[in-house]
Design a protein around this motif. Structure first.
Motif, PDB file in Angstrom:
ATOM      1  N   LEU A 331       0.840  -1.186   0.000  1.00  0.00           N
ATOM      2  CA  LEU A 331       0.000   0.000   0.000  1.00  0.00           C
ATOM      3  C   LEU A 331       0.878   1.240   0.000  1.00  0.00           C
ATOM      4  O   LEU A 331       2.096   1.160   0.194  1.00  0.00           O
ATOM      5  CB  LEU A 331      -0.983   0.002   1.166  1.00  0.00           C
ATOM      6  CG  LEU A 331      -0.457  -0.202   2.598  1.00  0.00           C
ATOM      7  CD1 LEU A 331       0.142   1.064   3.146  1.00  0.00           C
ATOM      8  CD2 LEU A 331      -1.582  -0.657   3.503  1.00  0.00           C
ATOM      9  N   ARG A 332       0.257   2.410  -0.237  1.00  0.00           N
ATOM     10  CA  ARG A 332       0.984   3.672  -0.241  1.00  0.00           C
ATOM     11  C   ARG A 332       0.423   4.579   0.829  1.00  0.00           C
ATOM     12  O   ARG A 332      -0.771   4.551   1.143  1.00  0.00           O
ATOM     13  CB  ARG A 332       0.894   4.351  -1.605  1.00  0.00           C
ATOM     14  CG  ARG A 332       1.638   3.632  -2.710  1.00  0.00           C
ATOM     15  CD  ARG A 332       1.753   4.490  -3.952  1.00  0.00           C
ATOM     16  NE  ARG A 332       2.715   5.579  -3.754  1.00  0.00           N
ATOM     17  CZ  ARG A 332       2.451   6.859  -3.965  1.00  0.00           C
ATOM     18  NH1 ARG A 332       1.245   7.243  -4.343  1.00  0.00           N
ATOM     19  NH2 ARG A 332       3.378   7.781  -3.792  1.00  0.00           N
ATOM     20  N   VAL A 333       1.323   5.402   1.401  1.00  0.00           N
ATOM     21  CA  VAL A 333       0.939   6.402   2.377  1.00  0.00           C
ATOM     22  C   VAL A 333       1.237   7.769   1.774  1.00  0.00           C
ATOM     23  O   VAL A 333       2.372   8.052   1.369  1.00  0.00           O
ATOM     24  CB  VAL A 333       1.704   6.215   3.706  1.00  0.00           C
ATOM     25  CG1 VAL A 333       1.226   7.229   4.740  1.00  0.00           C
ATOM     26  CG2 VAL A 333       1.532   4.796   4.231  1.00  0.00           C
ATOM     27  N   ARG A 339       1.086  13.899  -1.770  1.00  0.00           N
ATOM     28  CA  ARG A 339       2.539  13.725  -1.710  1.00  0.00           C
ATOM     29  C   ARG A 339       2.880  12.486  -0.861  1.00  0.00           C
ATOM     30  O   ARG A 339       2.239  12.220   0.162  1.00  0.00           O
ATOM     31  CB  ARG A 339       3.190  14.964  -1.102  1.00  0.00           C
ATOM     32  CG  ARG A 339       3.051  16.216  -1.960  1.00  0.00           C
ATOM     33  CD  ARG A 339       3.791  17.378  -1.297  1.00  0.00           C
ATOM     34  NE  ARG A 339       3.231  17.679   0.008  1.00  0.00           N
ATOM     35  CZ  ARG A 339       2.595  18.814   0.308  1.00  0.00           C
ATOM     36  NH1 ARG A 339       2.437  19.744  -0.631  1.00  0.00           N
ATOM     37  NH2 ARG A 339       2.125  19.024   1.506  1.00  0.00           N
ATOM     38  N   ALA A 340       3.905  11.739  -1.300  1.00  0.00           N
ATOM     39  CA  ALA A 340       4.335  10.540  -0.568  1.00  0.00           C
ATOM     40  C   ALA A 340       4.807  10.917   0.832  1.00  0.00           C
ATOM     41  O   ALA A 340       5.470  11.945   1.022  1.00  0.00           O
ATOM     42  CB  ALA A 340       5.436   9.832  -1.337  1.00  0.00           C
ATOM     43  N   VAL A 341       4.483  10.078   1.791  1.00  0.00           N
ATOM     44  CA  VAL A 341       4.918  10.268   3.172  1.00  0.00           C
ATOM     45  C   VAL A 341       5.927   9.166   3.498  1.00  0.00           C
ATOM     46  O   VAL A 341       5.586   7.979   3.504  1.00  0.00           O
ATOM     47  CB  VAL A 341       3.742  10.222   4.155  1.00  0.00           C
ATOM     48  CG1 VAL A 341       4.245  10.321   5.597  1.00  0.00           C
ATOM     49  CG2 VAL A 341       2.753  11.344   3.858  1.00  0.00           C
ATOM     50  N   ALA A 342       7.156   9.551   3.741  1.00  0.00           N
ATOM     51  CA  ALA A 342       8.200   8.584   4.106  1.00  0.00           C
ATOM     52  C   ALA A 342       8.260   8.434   5.624  1.00  0.00           C
ATOM     53  O   ALA A 342       8.020   9.376   6.371  1.00  0.00           O
ATOM     54  CB  ALA A 342       9.556   9.051   3.591  1.00  0.00           C
ATOM     55  N   ARG A 390       5.723   3.928  -0.015  1.00  0.00           N
ATOM     56  CA  ARG A 390       5.236   2.564  -0.208  1.00  0.00           C
ATOM     57  C   ARG A 390       5.566   1.690   0.997  1.00  0.00           C
ATOM     58  O   ARG A 390       6.638   1.791   1.591  1.00  0.00           O
ATOM     59  CB  ARG A 390       5.835   1.968  -1.486  1.00  0.00           C
ATOM     60  CG  ARG A 390       5.259   0.609  -1.882  1.00  0.00           C
ATOM     61  CD  ARG A 390       5.567   0.253  -3.314  1.00  0.00           C
ATOM     62  NE  ARG A 390       4.625   0.912  -4.236  1.00  0.00           N
ATOM     63  CZ  ARG A 390       4.929   1.962  -4.964  1.00  0.00           C
ATOM     64  NH1 ARG A 390       6.143   2.498  -4.894  1.00  0.00           N
ATOM     65  NH2 ARG A 390       4.038   2.486  -5.781  1.00  0.00           N
ATOM     66  N   VAL A 391       4.628   0.814   1.337  1.00  0.00           N
ATOM     67  CA  VAL A 391       4.793  -0.134   2.445  1.00  0.00           C
ATOM     68  C   VAL A 391       4.515  -1.528   1.907  1.00  0.00           C
ATOM     69  O   VAL A 391       3.513  -1.737   1.203  1.00  0.00           O
ATOM     70  CB  VAL A 391       3.825   0.167   3.610  1.00  0.00           C
ATOM     71  CG1 VAL A 391       3.948  -0.897   4.696  1.00  0.00           C
ATOM     72  CG2 VAL A 391       4.085   1.546   4.184  1.00  0.00           C
TER      73      VAL A 391
END
Length: 571
Positions: A331-333, A339-342, A390-391
């Motif tokens: 999944l994506r955060v 915007r992507a969250v790292a 991404r996770v």
């Protein structure tokens, strides 16, 4: 097919249950450990506290070759008595512990509550006793031999230990190898190196009808003609019956391990494994002590099942257990602006609010003989999003789960929850949205970290050419700017505080650069020798570990800003 012997499952470090291997004999140079340590007496004050003493037979004569080992919490130290029967254990911490004593020709022994010292070093006399044995044959009630049955003995000399397994006594022999064994093809067994006392013998039977039974009570040591009888028709306690099936198809699971787990005083748990093969998914476990029990089931190709702790009383209890297949989740955060969250922290919970942990496969160093590198798996309480948000979580159960997401810069109590059903196809990949205002205007500290270690020539000093404050290592007047490239193994950096944590692994690459892998930020390669870590504005604690070096810890306050540090690791 070879039958598997039930093993003892431990989920706590139990005082009094360390595994001791008996070894005798002098060092290769012919001197006893006591003589070798005496030669190094000039350095004794730098090695901590000590214990010394002598091993004597019943006639008062010294005995050589006696192995003397320390138990928790004195660390893992050992010495062997010399021709004069004497031993010396040095470098001990300031603590009270036990001495474990063994020899091929003498009975095992334990000396409790010893306290090491210096000026004077405490003197201990080990009074050895002749070694006795208990041996014989284990049979079923109809007289047939009982092969491949796990046996253990419990004597009448006890340790002062509160942490013991349910149904077991904290006996001397429980600290030594040999207190548990398996009956041979004819049901025969032999326990050796026993002291003069009374012993119980406990049998643990695996298979379709697993049970545990005390087959002898209060046997005096020194007999080799025993005939002990297994009779499952006379068992105390409760009985667990039931089936293990595939939760989706309903088909029985052909091979599985069922564990009855108990919570121990002071935390942790302990239980017994029962292995079932070719039983059409059925299990029957008898002789279990009543009380709070958690039933766990493991089978190849399935996610481990945990029932949760429940109170079980005397009598029969029927259980129906369904195992689910594992699924990998990607999944994506992102924030609400897309915007992507790292570095977002994700955990998973089932319908009952219990934590569900994905698994990670890891590889251990290859053996020296050139064989394949062993691999294993470990459970992860949390996983983190990479720089693209991404996770990937491996080995989750194929059922409905709650995903709990937290932002690295948000307060630890702030979270977002989302529901996912892993029984269904998840396409496109799910997206977890974290509000952008959580991180609006949030600043990070920047820690520029170098790693160095001490040598006999090392001194600690300040280098005015670098920004203050900086703790640095100076050898012959030169700062070890490139010392990090000389890592003789991977370094681990633990960062934790304020509900936030991360583990960073650092190791050199073949081209002389540094590979940095963060649980939160993923993997990157840097030129070095410095590593720059961005940490949220919280009071943090940083620890650096490497191989056998003494770890380095230091604090990073919330208002630190950009700072530089050298982590000094000493031998």
């Amino acid at each position: 097919m070879k039958r598997l012997v039930p093993m003892l499952a431990l989920v706590a470090v139990l005082v009094g249950l360390a595994r001791i291997v008996a070894v005798s004999g002098d060092p290769p140079d012919g001197r006893s450990d006591a003589e070798a340590d005496a030669d190094a007496g000039a350095d004794a004050d730098e090695r901590g506290l000590a214990l010394t003493g002598v091993a004597l037979d019943p006639d008062g004569r010294p005995v050589a070759g006696v192995l003397v080992r320390t138990g928790h919490p004195l660390g893992r130290h050992r010495a062997t008595t010399g021709p004069d029967g004497r031993f010396l254990l040095d470098g001990l911490p300031e603590a009270e512990g036990d001495l474990l004593v063994s020899h091929d020709a003498w009975a095992l022994a334990i000396v409790q509550h010893v306290v090491p010292g210096r000026d004077p070093v405490p003197e201990i006399t080990l009074a050895l006793e002749p070694a006795l044995e208990l041996a014989g044959q284990l049979v079923w009630a109809d007289g047939r031999p009982a092969p491949d049955v796990a046996l253990r003995i419990e004597g009448d000399r006890l340790l002062d230990s509160a942490l013991v397994l349910p149904g077991m006594r904290p006996t001397w022999e429980s600290r030594f190898e040999g207190s548990s064994q398996t009956s041979d093809a004819e049901g025969r067994f032999r326990f050796e190196h026993l002291y003069r006392g009374a012993f119980d013998v406990v049998a643990n039977v695996s298979g379709a009808h697993a049970f545990e039974q005390r087959v002898a009570l209060g046997l005096p040591a020194g007999r080799d003609d025993l005939r002990l009888v297994l009779d499952p028709s006379h068992l105390p306690g409760l009985r667990l019956l039931g089936t293990v099936r595939d939760a989706e198809s309903g088909e029985p699971v052909d091979a599985f391990t069922l564990t009855t787990m108990r919570t121990l005083p002071g935390g942790g748990g302990a239980g017994r494994n029962h292995v079932f093969e070719h039983t059409d998914g059925r299990f029957d476990v008898a002789g279990v002590l009543p009380g709070p029990i958690e039933v766990q089931v493991r089978a190849e190709g399935y996610v481990s099942h945990t029932s949760g702790t429940a109170e079980y009383t005397e009598g029969e209890h029927e259980l129906a257990i369904g195992l689910v297949r594992p699924r990998d989740l990607t999944l994506r955060v992102v924030d609400d602006d897309g915007r992507a969250v790292a570095g977002a922290e994700l955990s998973f919970e089932d319908d009952d609010g219990r934590r569900v942990m994905p698994v990670e496969t890891f590889t251990l160093p290859a053996p020296a003989d050139g064989g394949p590198a062993p691999t294993g798996t470990r459970s992860l309480p949390v996983v983190f999003s990479d720089p693209e948000g991404r996770v990937v979580a491996h080995g989750l159960p194929a059922r409905r789960l709650d995903v709990v997401a937290r932002h690295p810069a948000a307060p630890p109590e702030v979270e977002v929850r989302a529901e996912l059903d892993l029984r269904l196809g998840l396409d496109p990949e799910p997206t977890i949205v974290l509000p952008a205002h959580w991180t609006a205007g949030v600043d990070f500290n920047e820690l520029e970290l170098r790693i160095a270690w001490s040598t006999p020539e090392a001194t600690i000093g300040w280098d005015p050419s670098l920004d203050d404050p900086l703790r640095a290592v100076v050898i012959e007047g030169k700062l070890l700017r490139d010392e990090i490239h000389a890592l003789d193994g991977p370094a681990l950096i633990d960062v934790f505080g304020g509900g936030w944590s991360d583990v960073i692994r650092v190791e050199p690459t073949d081209d002389g650069r540094l590979r940095v892998r963060s649980n939160r930020d993923g993997e990157r390669v840097v030129d070095g020798p410095a590593i720059v870590l961005r940490l949220p504005l919280r009071d943090m604690r940083v620890g650096v570990h490497m191989n056998e070096h003494v770890p380095c810890f230091f604090d990073l306050p919330a208002d630190a800003g950009r700072v530089q540090r050298v982590a000094l690791l000493g031998r």
